[in-house]
Design an enzyme around this catalytic site. Structure first.
Site, short mmCIF file in Angstrom:
data_model
loop_
_atom_site.label_atom_id
_atom_site.label_comp_id
_atom_site.label_asym_id
_atom_site.label_seq_id
_atom_site.Cartn_x
_atom_site.Cartn_y
_atom_site.Cartn_z
N HIS A 142 49.67 32.04 51.81
CA HIS A 142 49.05 31.38 50.66
C HIS A 142 48.25 30.16 51.09
CE1 HIS A 142 51.69 27.79 50.27
NE2 HIS A 142 52.68 28.57 50.66
N CYS A 149 56.68 29.79 54.66
CA CYS A 149 55.46 30.52 54.34
C CYS A 149 54.42 30.35 55.44
CB CYS A 149 54.88 30.03 53.02
SG CYS A 149 55.80 30.58 51.57
#
Length: 238
Positions: free
Chosen positions: A193, A208
């Protein structure tokens, strides 16, 4: 000349100087940050890693600071969120250049060592050691490597073969309450992301794979639910 007076603690302090001395000094100090922000000013000082920085930037490596050298170093500092941004080749700037160099060198053949599988069709590869990711299809390079920021010490991005199982363009983390644009989840709460800050900033994510917005947008278009993701290596400092 300077003039002096006594402060409340009985100390002698200078309170004014001849305008020909003080005014230019104050004007220069006030102007420097504004000029630095606009890119028209450089500190001019030669840093301890001057020659190394010049070589990294493809300039004449003579160890002598020129305006061109200063501006090139400063441009690197600006693009990698290094402060202060005065074109000084200090240890922080040189450390970042050493991080960026293997990322830059991997541009045309990131899978030279053959660590990412080439027998699974389209796959997103994540090299924790070099902090880069790319997309390939077999041996064909679909998306050249981009810099990423993976999990910090204690929250390392999990290695191994994964698969994208959910995409959410405007996702907001329910755990950390932060925006996660162009999220593509591949292992539990771990996802590709975009972030608004620098992907080179410490200490790292909570697992992440953080990306610059343009890179996250490209991944969003190139990857689909069901595509493989392979994570390998070890992030420095974890």
């Amino acid at each position: 000349m300077a003039r002096f007076s006594m402060n409340r603690r009985g100390r002698t302090v200078a309170y004014t100087m001849a305008g020909t001395v003080l005014a230019p000094l104050l004007a220069g100090l006030g102007a420097a940050p504004a000029q630095a922000a606009s890119g028209s000013w450089c500190g001019g000082a030669r840093g301890p890693y001057q020659k190394q920085a010049e070589k990294f930037l493809g300039r004449k490596a003579d160890g002598k600071q020129s305006q061109g050298d200063c501006r090139a170093i400063r441009a690197f500092q600006v693009s990698h969120a290094i402060h202060p941004q005065y074109g000084y080749a200090g240890p922080v700037t040189w450390k970042m250049m050493k991080v960026v160099k293997p990322q830059r060198d991997a541009r045309n053949n990131p899978n030279r060592a053959g660590r990412c599988p080439t027998n699974r069709g389209r796959i997103a590869c994540v090299d924790l050691t070099r902090q880069i990711s790319w997309i390939q299809d077999g041996r064909h390079l679909v998306k050249r490597p981009v810099p990423v920021r993976t999990g910090r010490n204690g929250n390392e991005t999990r290695t191994g073969l994964h698969r994208i199982f959910w995409k959410h363009k405007n996702h907001v983390s329910s755990l950390y309450h932060v925006s996660m644009p162009y999220s593509q989840f591949f292992d539990g709460g771990e996802a590709f992301h975009a972030i608004s800050g620098s992907v080179w900033s410490a200490p790292g994510s909570h697992g992440c794979v953080n990306m610059r917005t343009a890179d996250a947008k490209a991944y969003w278009k190139l990857l689909s639910t069901g595509d493989d993701v392979f994570v390998y290596g070890r992030k420095p400092g974890t």
